[in-house]
Design an enzyme around this catalytic site. Structure first.
Site, short mmCIF file in Angstrom:
data_model
loop_
_atom_site.label_atom_id
_atom_site.label_comp_id
_atom_site.label_asym_id
_atom_site.label_seq_id
_atom_site.Cartn_x
_atom_site.Cartn_y
_atom_site.Cartn_z
N ARG A 30 8.58 0.80 -2.68
CA ARG A 30 9.34 1.71 -3.53
C ARG A 30 9.80 1.10 -4.85
NH1 ARG A 30 13.10 3.06 1.32
NH2 ARG A 30 12.48 0.91 1.65
N THR B 274 0.48 5.52 -0.31
CA THR B 274 -0.19 6.80 -0.46
C THR B 274 0.52 7.59 -1.56
OG1 THR B 274 -0.89 6.82 1.82
CG2 THR B 274 -0.64 8.98 0.77
N PRO C 205 0.84 -1.21 0.00
CA PRO C 205 0.00 0.00 0.00
C PRO C 205 0.87 1.26 0.00
CG PRO C 205 0.03 -1.04 2.18
CD PRO C 205 0.73 -1.98 1.25
N TYR D 266 -0.87 5.00 12.87
CA TYR D 266 -2.21 5.58 12.67
C TYR D 266 -3.17 5.07 13.76
CZ TYR D 266 -0.02 7.43 8.56
OH TYR D 266 0.84 8.12 7.76
N GLY E 208 11.94 -3.09 2.76
CA GLY E 208 13.34 -3.15 2.37
C GLY E 208 13.75 -4.44 1.68
N HIS F 136 -5.66 -1.27 8.17
CA HIS F 136 -4.35 -0.64 8.41
C HIS F 136 -4.17 -0.42 9.91
CE1 HIS F 136 -0.84 1.67 7.92
NE2 HIS F 136 -1.24 2.61 7.09
N ASN G 285 5.88 8.00 12.53
CA ASN G 285 4.86 8.69 13.31
C ASN G 285 5.10 8.58 14.82
OD1 ASN G 285 3.24 10.04 11.42
ND2 ASN G 285 2.07 8.18 10.96
N ARG H 219 -2.64 -5.28 8.58
CA ARG H 219 -1.23 -4.88 8.49
C ARG H 219 -0.73 -4.33 9.82
NH1 ARG H 219 2.47 -0.82 4.73
NH2 ARG H 219 3.61 -2.60 3.96
N ALA I 186 -0.96 -0.29 11.18
CA ALA I 186 0.48 -0.07 11.22
C ALA I 186 0.82 1.42 11.21
CB ALA I 186 1.13 -0.75 10.01
N ASN I 187 2.12 1.70 11.22
CA ASN I 187 2.67 3.01 10.90
C ASN I 187 2.14 4.19 11.73
OD1 ASN I 187 4.24 1.75 9.07
ND2 ASN I 187 3.01 2.30 7.27
N GLN J 173 -7.04 -0.64 1.34
CA GLN J 173 -6.52 -0.43 2.70
C GLN J 173 -7.34 0.62 3.44
OE1 GLN J 173 -2.74 1.49 3.75
NE2 GLN J 173 -2.14 -0.38 4.81
C1 LIG Z 1 5.35 6.86 -1.08
C2 LIG Z 1 4.99 5.88 0.00
C3 LIG Z 1 3.70 5.85 0.50
C4 LIG Z 1 3.33 4.91 1.47
N1 LIG Z 1 2.04 4.85 1.88
C5 LIG Z 1 1.62 3.83 2.69
C6 LIG Z 1 0.24 3.63 2.93
O1 LIG Z 1 -0.63 4.32 2.42
N2 LIG Z 1 -0.09 2.61 3.76
C7 LIG Z 1 0.85 1.78 4.35
O2 LIG Z 1 0.49 0.86 5.10
N3 LIG Z 1 2.16 1.96 4.09
C8 LIG Z 1 2.57 2.93 3.26
N4 LIG Z 1 3.88 3.05 2.92
C9 LIG Z 1 4.84 2.02 3.36
C10 LIG Z 1 4.97 0.93 2.28
O3 LIG Z 1 3.80 0.17 2.17
C11 LIG Z 1 6.12 -0.02 2.60
O4 LIG Z 1 5.88 -0.57 3.85
C12 LIG Z 1 7.47 0.68 2.61
O5 LIG Z 1 7.67 1.42 1.41
C13 LIG Z 1 8.62 -0.34 2.76
O6 LIG Z 1 8.61 -1.24 1.68
P1 LIG Z 1 9.70 -1.10 0.50
O7 LIG Z 1 11.05 -1.16 1.16
O8 LIG Z 1 9.44 -2.26 -0.42
O9 LIG Z 1 9.49 0.24 -0.14
C14 LIG Z 1 4.29 4.01 1.98
C15 LIG Z 1 5.60 4.07 1.49
C16 LIG Z 1 5.95 4.97 0.50
C17 LIG Z 1 7.36 4.97 -0.03
#
Ligand SMILES: Cc1cc2nc3c(=O)[nH]c(=O)nc-3n(C[C@H](O)[C@H](O)[C@H](O)COP(=O)(O)O)c2cc1C
Length: 368
Positions: free
Chosen positions: A319, A27, A25, A181, A297, A176, A236, A228, A178-179, A100
């Site tokens: 990413r 944003t 997911p 929220y 990652g 969601h 955050n 998640r 996680a993160n 999500q």
């Molecule tokens: C631009 C961007 C927006 C993101 N938005 C969300 C989101 O809306 N919901 C969420 O659970 N995680 C979000 N994340 C976290 C990603 O889902 C993911 O956990 C994070 O990029 C690590 O994975 P990667 O190393 O493959 O990029 C976002 C990450 C990025 C880079």
């Protein structure tokens, strides 16, 4: 040993996925101020539908859940119609797409709420950089704790959002949690100092997520719902001293729901709160009988390893999917990846940095 490799089809509940690669997911802030999904978003998800599973960007369940500029919602008829544009493009690809469900809680600002303070589990301010609001960059504010009645209303907002997601043509929903929220704010001892039935014990801190899940499961069957979590996450301003104990509890409780999947951000690429040894998928696997998605990652090699060792069933990529819409094909054929984008186009409006990355075998493999 549960599995073999990333590119093999896999069953996820009743879904048959073409591979074990998941679009994480993300944003992207392309929905405009009315928060209604549009054609460019439909194109973005369609471009990435060689993934086994698509998870959408976080999508607010209510006005009160808002905390990000131009992110989409799922609480009006227009939003449902907007999302239908997306799901009607991904449906012919046979790749399931999960929405999500998001409530930002304290990771918000009164500018989003006609001057009213954002809400949370407790009145604890996010200690962080400024937040971007429609009126500019602002400092975080101390949120207002949700009353017991408001918790009920919020759970009900999740229920309605889940019903709307069905009407919008989704295959399922991801809660969601996680993160940093709202749901995470209830789970974490750093942000939850409540003294009622939603705070204190692990069961009490889990109660809000449990009630949200029960509400969502009125609209969807368990095999259409994922959750998640980010046990190691610092984003955050999160990370409680008892993170290991609460997340072991949460995962044991989630196991009882027989869900489609549990999505765990186990990697440390987005930082770590350093309150102890980081939690790994190996620690969760014995506690959870269903499908586990790992994330954060991962590379092709580490993803293959994690699946081979049996600690994840699928891996989500974030990413790498931004600049490589055909990521599964690139992995499978050992093709080079487009370099990751700097953050400057992550959240900007329109197609630039969003839908203008061509697949490898297109005439131009870089931005068109
Ligand atoms: C631009 C961007 C927006 C993101 N938005 C969300 C989101 O809306 N919901 C969420 O659970 N995680 C979000 N994340 C976290 C990603 O889902 C993911 O956990 C994070 O990029 C690590 O994975 P990667 O190393 O493959 O990029 C976002 C990450 C990025 C880079």
């Amino acid at each position: 040993m549960k599995t073999s490799n990333l590119y093999e089809p896999v069953s996820l509940g009743n879904f048959h996925l073409k591979n074990r690669i998941v679009l994480a997911p993300m944003t992207r802030g392309r929905a405009g101020s009315e928060r209604v999904p549009n054609e460019v978003m439909a194109e973005y998800y369609h471009q990435r539908s060689t993934a086994g599973l698509l998870i959408t960007e976080a999508t607010v369940i209510s006005k009160q859940g808002i905390g990000w500029i131009d992110s989409p919602g799922i609480y009006t008829d227009e939003m449902v119609e907007g999302w239908q544009k997306v799901t009607s493009r991904t449906k012919p690809t046979d790749t399931p797409i999960f929405l999500q469900l998001w409530h930002c809680g304290r990771a918000s600002h009164s500018d989003f709420h006609d001057g009213e303070l954002p809400v949370s589990a407790s009145a604890i301010k996010l200690n962080g950089d400024q937040i971007h609001t429609p009126l500019g960059s602002k400092s975080y504010e101390t949120p207002r704790p949700l009353s017991l009645d408001e918790i009920k209303t919020t759970v009900d907002d999740y229920r309605k959002a889940a019903i709307n997601a069905k009407a919008a043509g989704f295959s399922g929903v991801e809660v969601h949690s996680a993160n940093g929220y709202l749901i995470n704010q209830f789970l974490d001892s750093k942000t939850n100092h409540r003294e009622d039935q939603y705070g204190g014990s692990f069961d009490n801190r889990f109660r809000f997520l449990k009630e949200v899940l029960e509400a969502v499961l009125e609209a969807w069957t368990p095999d259409q719902v994922g959750v998640r979590i980010s046990p190691n996450g610092v984003f955050n301003d999160m990370g409680g001293d008892d993170f290991r104990e609460i997340y072991l509890h949460v995962v044991k409780e989630l196991d009882k729901f027989n869900l489609c999947y549990l999505h765990i951000m186990d990697g440390l690429a987005f930082g770590f709160h350093e309150k102890g040894e980081p939690m790994s998928l190996a620690e969760f696997r014995p506690l959870y009988r269903g499908n586990i998605i790992g994330n954060c990652g991962y590379t092709k090699e580490t993803a293959e390893k994690r699946i081979e060792e049996g600690n994840a069933d699928l891996i989500a990529f974030g990413r790498p999917f931004i600049t490589n819409p055909d990521l599964p094909e690139r992995f499978r054929n050992n093709r080079p990846l487009n370099p990751a984008e700097d953050m400057s186009l992550w959240y900007t409006p329109g197609s630039e940095g969003y839908t203008d990355y061509a697949p490898f075998d297109a005439p131009s493999s870089v931005k068109t």
